[in-house]
Design a protein around this motif. Structure first.
Motif, PDB file in Angstrom:
ATOM      1  N   UNK A  71       0.860  -1.179   0.000  1.00 33.42           N
ATOM      2  CA  UNK A  71       0.000   0.000   0.000  1.00 33.42           C
ATOM      3  C   UNK A  71       0.897   1.229   0.000  1.00 33.42           C
ATOM      4  N   UNK A  72       0.750   2.080  -0.976  1.00 37.28           N
ATOM      5  CA  UNK A  72       1.593   3.276  -1.099  1.00 37.28           C
ATOM      6  C   UNK A  72       0.748   4.519  -0.833  1.00 37.28           C
ATOM      7  N   UNK A  73       0.936   5.111   0.343  1.00 37.64           N
ATOM      8  CA  UNK A  73       0.241   6.349   0.709  1.00 37.64           C
ATOM      9  C   UNK A  73       1.137   7.514   0.288  1.00 37.64           C
ATOM     10  N   UNK A  74       1.019   7.955  -0.947  1.00 40.31           N
ATOM     11  CA  UNK A  74       1.969   8.949  -1.452  1.00 40.31           C
ATOM     12  C   UNK A  74       1.622  10.379  -1.045  1.00 40.31           C
ATOM     13  N   UNK A  75       0.454  10.584  -0.480  1.00 41.27           N
ATOM     14  CA  UNK A  75       0.057  11.915  -0.005  1.00 41.27           C
ATOM     15  C   UNK A  75      -0.709  11.788   1.297  1.00 41.27           C
ATOM     16  N   UNK A  76      -0.593  12.822   2.128  1.00 39.09           N
ATOM     17  CA  UNK A  76      -1.357  12.875   3.367  1.00 39.09           C
ATOM     18  C   UNK A  76      -2.540  13.844   3.273  1.00 39.09           C
ATOM     19  N   UNK A  77      -2.584  14.672   2.255  1.00 42.94           N
ATOM     20  CA  UNK A  77      -3.644  15.668   2.136  1.00 42.94           C
ATOM     21  C   UNK A  77      -4.978  15.018   1.776  1.00 42.94           C
ATOM     22  N   UNK A  78      -6.053  15.565   2.330  1.00 43.86           N
ATOM     23  CA  UNK A  78      -7.385  15.046   2.037  1.00 43.86           C
ATOM     24  C   UNK A  78      -8.399  16.177   2.149  1.00 43.86           C
ATOM     25  N   UNK A  79      -9.457  16.085   1.369  1.00 48.06           N
ATOM     26  CA  UNK A  79     -10.514  17.091   1.411  1.00 48.06           C
ATOM     27  C   UNK A  79     -11.656  16.693   2.353  1.00 48.06           C
ATOM     28  N   UNK A  88      -3.090  11.290   8.855  1.00 47.78           N
ATOM     29  CA  UNK A  88      -3.540  12.674   8.770  1.00 47.78           C
ATOM     30  C   UNK A  88      -2.540  13.571   8.045  1.00 47.78           C
ATOM     31  N   UNK A  89      -2.992  14.758   7.669  1.00 46.42           N
ATOM     32  CA  UNK A  89      -2.219  15.665   6.814  1.00 46.42           C
ATOM     33  C   UNK A  89      -1.180  16.449   7.601  1.00 46.42           C
ATOM     34  N   UNK A  90      -0.127  15.759   8.043  1.00 50.09           N
ATOM     35  CA  UNK A  90       0.945  16.411   8.786  1.00 50.09           C
ATOM     36  C   UNK A  90       1.933  17.127   7.864  1.00 50.09           C
ATOM     37  N   UNK A  91       1.900  16.828   6.588  1.00 48.66           N
ATOM     38  CA  UNK A  91       2.753  17.489   5.609  1.00 48.66           C
ATOM     39  C   UNK A  91       2.042  17.478   4.260  1.00 48.66           C
ATOM     40  N   UNK A  92       2.348  18.442   3.417  1.00 49.22           N
ATOM     41  CA  UNK A  92       1.753  18.489   2.082  1.00 49.22           C
ATOM     42  C   UNK A  92       2.719  17.951   1.031  1.00 49.22           C
ATOM     43  N   UNK A  93       3.883  17.464   1.465  1.00 53.72           N
ATOM     44  CA  UNK A  93       4.899  17.015   0.522  1.00 53.72           C
ATOM     45  C   UNK A  93       4.453  15.767  -0.236  1.00 53.72           C
ATOM     46  N   UNK A 123      -6.578  11.237  -5.343  1.00 54.86           N
ATOM     47  CA  UNK A 123      -6.991  12.004  -6.520  1.00 54.86           C
ATOM     48  C   UNK A 123      -6.855  13.514  -6.313  1.00 54.86           C
ATOM     49  N   UNK A 124      -6.489  13.932  -5.128  1.00 58.79           N
ATOM     50  CA  UNK A 124      -6.410  15.358  -4.818  1.00 58.79           C
ATOM     51  C   UNK A 124      -5.186  16.009  -5.456  1.00 58.79           C
ATOM     52  N   UNK A 125      -4.047  15.322  -5.458  1.00 59.69           N
ATOM     53  CA  UNK A 125      -2.804  15.897  -5.971  1.00 59.69           C
ATOM     54  C   UNK A 125      -2.833  15.959  -7.497  1.00 59.69           C
ATOM     55  N   UNK A 126      -2.632  17.150  -8.049  1.00 59.67           N
ATOM     56  CA  UNK A 126      -2.582  17.360  -9.499  1.00 59.67           C
ATOM     57  C   UNK A 126      -3.845  16.838 -10.187  1.00 59.67           C
ATOM     58  N   UNK A 128      -5.522  14.247  -9.940  1.00 57.07           N
ATOM     59  CA  UNK A 128      -5.507  12.839 -10.327  1.00 57.07           C
ATOM     60  C   UNK A 128      -4.505  12.473 -11.393  1.00 57.07           C
ATOM     61  N   UNK A 129      -3.824  13.464 -11.990  1.00 55.92           N
ATOM     62  CA  UNK A 129      -2.872  13.170 -13.062  1.00 55.92           C
ATOM     63  C   UNK A 129      -1.624  12.455 -12.531  1.00 55.92           C
ATOM     64  N   UNK A 130      -1.131  12.891 -11.370  1.00 53.80           N
ATOM     65  CA  UNK A 130       0.024  12.230 -10.759  1.00 53.80           C
ATOM     66  C   UNK A 130      -0.307  10.765 -10.488  1.00 53.80           C
ATOM     67  N   UNK A 131      -1.464  10.519  -9.906  1.00 52.88           N
ATOM     68  CA  UNK A 131      -1.919   9.160  -9.631  1.00 52.88           C
ATOM     69  C   UNK A 131      -2.061   8.357 -10.918  1.00 52.88           C
ATOM     70  N   UNK A 132      -2.669   8.959 -11.933  1.00 49.40           N
ATOM     71  CA  UNK A 132      -2.863   8.270 -13.202  1.00 49.40           C
ATOM     72  C   UNK A 132      -1.549   7.838 -13.831  1.00 49.40           C
ATOM     73  N   UNK A 133      -0.538   8.708 -13.743  1.00 46.32           N
ATOM     74  CA  UNK A 133       0.770   8.371 -14.314  1.00 46.32           C
ATOM     75  C   UNK A 133       1.431   7.225 -13.559  1.00 46.32           C
ATOM     76  N   UNK A 134       1.237   7.174 -12.239  1.00 46.82           N
ATOM     77  CA  UNK A 134       1.772   6.060 -11.464  1.00 46.82           C
ATOM     78  C   UNK A 134       1.054   4.753 -11.804  1.00 46.82           C
ATOM     79  N   UNK A 135      -0.266   4.827 -11.938  1.00 50.30           N
ATOM     80  CA  UNK A 135      -1.053   3.654 -12.326  1.00 50.30           C
ATOM     81  C   UNK A 135      -0.583   3.136 -13.682  1.00 50.30           C
TER      82      UNK A 135
END
Length: 345
Positions: A71-79, A88-93, A123-126, A128-135
């Motif tokens: 499981x790759x949690x590449x972002x912590x940000x969420x809406x 939780x969103x401790x960093x936006x990196x 899907x929040x980062x870019x 969904x494009x960043x996610x799509x490219x990884x997929x």
């Protein structure tokens, strides 16, 4: 319980800034001076669900077993603001795309067969494009048998399916209640948008674009008495993954936590009562990126390993801890490629 690994990053940390300066000077003066490699600080969140050997130290590498599913949690940000959230969103990196791909390639070379992208909200980062490219990279370049995503569904557009749907095996949407008022109390909501209506829309897109549809639910104080049988049967997911709300120190419990999930935790008996009421559902499954590090949650907190980008997969995974019997008992190995599911679209 599942053991989590973390691929994350610390934005503008002194170590990272120092490394960037060193790398710049190294590139300019490479033809004159002998280069000394300096380990970088890298984070990210991966949850490995592959068995590993016990013990610590360099001598344990030969005992490490294959990281079959990650499981790759590449972002912590969420809406959303789910009160029980354990990541939780401790960093936006977010790790740069090339570095994320390099880490995924290292995992594939070590035997990874299944990758699941999560967050935060992936899907929040870019958009969904960043996610799509990884997929796309994992399916087309690495040719992994299974590529999946866990999302709250609020940011997904049909055009994403049109562009990346062929390379996605499973899309899991988190849904804790089929009552909108309950979703609002939990925090799984954005304004007045209907989470349930959106769930049905995404389920239809999954069928249209041939992506296996899955539902994840966290059972907690606010939904433990709800009867979800009719709604789950109507949606007919390939799997309905049911979690018991748990506390992780520093994430959803403790002084440094951004969430206070104590009020969401239910007793073991209440959880078992919920399972018994829903035992007729055939797809029911019970489950007790940032710096690319494995996380060990055996002590009720997330203890990170060194980054796989610095020390490789075998050395990093030695510190993650994994119970192979529990992995197999909870159905960690299953048919996870849509090509093998033989679904009727």
């Amino acid at each position: 319980s599942e053991y989590w690994m973390q691929f994350s990053s610390v934005l503008a940390s002194p170590v990272l800034l120092l490394q960037l300066c060193i790398n710049t000077l190294r590139n300019i003066l490479a033809s004159v001076f002998l280069t000394v490699r300096t380990p970088g600080a890298r984070w990210g969140t991966m949850s490995s669900v592959a068995p590993v050997g016990g013990g610590e130290g360099e001598g344990r590498a030969q005992d490490v077993m294959t990281p079959t599913s990650v499981n790759y949690h590449f972002t912590r940000k969420c809406n959303y603001k789910c009160g029980f959230c354990f990541h939780t969103a401790k960093t936006s990196f977010v790790l740069p795309l090339d570095e994320a791909k390099r880490g995924l390639q290292l995992l594939e070379a070590s035997g990874m067969e299944k990758i699941n992208f999560s967050g935060g909200e992936p899907f929040l980062h870019d958009k969904g494009e960043f996610l799509g490219k990884l997929v796309q990279y994992c399916k087309q370049d690495l040719q992994l048998p299974s590529v999946s995503i866990v999302s709250n569904g609020s940011m997904i557009k049909e055009k994403w399916f049109q562009k990346y749907g062929d390379d996605l095996d499973i899309l899991a949407i988190s849904c804790d209640s089929f009552d909108e008022a309950t979703n609002q109390r939990i925090g799984r909501a954005q304004g007045r948008k209907s989470h349930v209506d959106n769930l049905h829309k995404i389920r239809n897109w999954c069928q249209q674009y041939k992506v296996a549809f899955k539902i994840n639910s966290v059972i907690n104080t606010f939904n433990v008495d709800e009867d979800m049988v009719e709604n789950i049967l109507q949606l007919n997911p390939v799997r309905w993954k049911v979690f018991q709300c748990l506390l992780i120190d520093g994430e959803n419990a403790g002084e440094k936590a951004l969430r206070e999930a104590e009020g969401f935790v239910i007793s073991e008996q209440l959880f078992q009562d919920f399972l018994e009421r829903h035992s007729s559902v055939p797809c029911l499954e019970i489950v007790d990126g940032l710096f690319m590090r494995f996380l060990d949650c055996r002590e009720g907190r997330k203890d990170p390993s060194k980054s796989i980008l610095d020390v490789g997969v075998k050395e990093a995974i030695c510190f993650s801890g994994f119970d192979e019997k529990m992995f197999l008992k909870r159905g960690g190995k299953y048919v996870w490629s849509k090509a093998d599911m033989k679904l009727e679209w």
